[in-house]
Design an enzyme around this catalytic site. Sequence first.
Site, PDB file in Angstrom:
ATOM      1  CB  THR A 283      -0.879   0.088   1.255  1.00 36.64           C
ATOM      2  OG1 THR A 283      -0.035   0.238   2.414  1.00 36.64           O
ATOM      3  CG2 THR A 283      -1.773  -1.114   1.411  1.00 36.64           C
ATOM      4  CG  ASP A 284       1.087   5.984  -1.100  1.00 34.36           C
ATOM      5  OD1 ASP A 284       1.964   6.164  -0.222  1.00 34.36           O
ATOM      6  OD2 ASP A 284       0.897   6.781  -2.031  1.00 34.36           O
ATOM      7  CD1 TRP A 285       4.299   5.163   5.395  1.00 36.43           C
ATOM      8  CD2 TRP A 285       4.315   4.045   3.453  1.00 36.43           C
ATOM      9  NE1 TRP A 285       5.413   4.331   5.385  1.00 36.43           N
ATOM     10  CE2 TRP A 285       5.447   3.640   4.205  1.00 36.43           C
ATOM     11  CE3 TRP A 285       4.117   3.465   2.214  1.00 36.43           C
ATOM     12  CZ2 TRP A 285       6.369   2.707   3.751  1.00 36.43           C
ATOM     13  CZ3 TRP A 285       5.038   2.536   1.738  1.00 36.43           C
ATOM     14  CH2 TRP A 285       6.138   2.163   2.513  1.00 36.43           C
ATOM     15  CB  ALA A 287      -3.368   3.548   0.419  1.00 39.54           C
TER      16      ALA A 287
END
Length: 773
Positions: A283-285, A287
């Site tokens: 994941t993006d941080w 997300a």
Amino acid sequence: MLLTTIYLLAFLATPQLLRGVNAQDIIEDDTEFYGQSPPVYPSPDGTGTGEWADAYSQAKILVSELSLEEKVTLTGGISTGSACSGIITSIPKVNFTGLCLSDAGNGLRSTNFVSSWPAGLSVGASWNRELAQQRAIEMGSEFRAKGVNMLLGPVVGPLGRIASSGRNWEGFSNDPYLCGALAYQTVQGVQSKGVITSTKHFIANEQETNRNPEGDITAVSSNIDDKTMHELYLWPFQDAVKAGTGNIMCSYNRVNNSYGCSNSKTQNGLLKTELGFQGFVVTDWGAHHAGVATALAGLDMAMPSGTEFWAENLITAVKNGSVPESRLDDMVTRIIATWYKMGQDKGFESPGVGMPGNLASPHQKVIGKSPSSKDTLLQGAIESHVLVKNEKGALPLKSPQLISLLGYSAKAYDSYTPDSPGWNGGSQASLSNDLQIAPNGTLISGGGSGGNQPAYLSSPFEALSLRAYEDGTSLWWDFHSGDPHVDQSSDACIVVGNAWASEGADRPGLHDDFTDALITNVANQCNNTIVVFHNAGVRLVDQFIEHPNVTALIFAHLPGQDSGRALVSILYGDVNPSGKLPYSVPRNESDFGPLQNATQPDGIYALFPQSDFHEGVYIDYRALDAKNITPRYEFGFGLSYTTFDYSDLVVTPVDGADFGRYPTKPIVEGGHEDLWDEIVEVSAAVSNAGSVSGAEVAQLYVGIPGGPVHQLRGFAKSVIEAGDSATIKFVLTRRDLSTWDVVAQNWLLQKGDYQIYVGPSSRKLPLATTLEI
């Protein structure tokens, strides 16, 4: 995955037709949007194809020795005192040492003894594959020396659909071919040093506005059709997968109203099935928005922590059968196989060894940067600069006796120490994301997680002062006034401004009145006004560009720590500029149409903002060409201190090449193996007709039947001595000449006439012929 009739029709339908909303009411429940992103299950297991075979064999043995709880610890980050952006814990019993994941694609941040590299947009401006790879090799060495296992880059999304998007500067270009070619080199370069690349942000992450849910408002949905997805936004990710990227980072936004990290169509379908991706998805941080659903949809790792939705919850889900243990095994196998493939099990630095959490406290000194990087840093900064106007013999400078240096971006920013404002986020010179400029000094990087850490800073003022000392030139300077007094005996007046952009916000505009007025005020007093922009994206110039005393204009982009040295070497002709624009510069904001600014929550979609990609593949030069709009400076344009002539175009089908309608070979990393077959060769002669040596970027464009007038499908940068000529060779793959067939769900090589063009820019193509297939 099986393509049922319902599945196919759901994805091919235009998203806005699927909504079925009542125009009288604000939509308050996302069930209204169910089915717009078709389900693709189960998540395919990594197969260990090709060069991954040994890594997968090792990974499966290691994973077989782990308990359920130990497997789950590898799927989510933990908190430590490290400056690593994310940490995966070690498991000593199997000699797994853990992982340090850190920002970002333009250089390591939040630490010391590293370099500020030219940003992605600057690499795009270089149009230089070899330089892109060398930058990546040297940058990867710094990450490794600091104990960083995974570099959170390169960026190929945003691609650059929205002109004012705050993160366009992190990527290479809004053309998918140029972006993908440079991403390929970057992945190969970084991973040659044993550091994993995290190619991001997957996918259609084209604006910062509403990128995350906030209050009652969800993240924006990028509503995109199948053909546009493949031909534009997926294209550079496909290049990165072909290059062997070990990781893909899923994005904050929703795609056809399903969150990027919960989207089974994009992760299971496009990435892991169609592209044959063998690595893992992170994941993006922040997300991560669901538990069981994200695991089944193909997510493998949550950052910065799995605690909210996974961790104990994932253990429970496996035990009660909601998530098959085979899915967890695949998640962990993909992670461990990537670790093995990069050779991080043998001699890799201890994770985070050079990433102390507090530089103001005593810590181990770990040197990341290397003297061997100096040439690459400087050359990258030089090729970041694009000369787009040069009249009245303004440049190169010829023994000037007096120079007036003006503008806020000419000086170094006022402070740079640990924990000083913006020190680790590229915003040392910025005061606010609400401003279009960074008024506190020169701009070498954009802001946010893509910012980097200069080992030192060469500002234009510093570099010009050193040159003035050597040459006996006198200087005046003013870094603050919008209407400075100018000595009428100045041989040249150099105005240095910038265009600021940062993660977390989209740009409030594409030009600012203060800088435009500054340039005009100086030009009214000085008949040789040279303008330089450090620009984190497109910057419009029509407010001043026709002024008779504005004799030269350079877009320097974001050159990194050698910014000043690079600029001065170009101004004085020590080097010949060779950069080309990786985007178009229109004359007015209106030329962008609805793609100037981000989509806002509106009307019945006030709680569920909808960004409809109605334009399809027609962004940037494709759109300008289709609408017959003449830009101020076209995509691929850039001047030199010499001139080049083009001749002798030859187009030849490769002997024995398969020109069948669809690829038929098995899927490997990057898709069907025969998509990458070289089927046509193109060559042209380029001659240096001037008096100085220079590098020219020859560009190949193809008009594919039924598509845009022409699309970039090749480029080559060659240094040619004065009076010499070079034969430039290109190859076209099956993919380069194909279009996405939404019915067959495959790349179609059509029968018909293909227009082939070669020249120095997208609007100057002196060589043309027709290829018949």
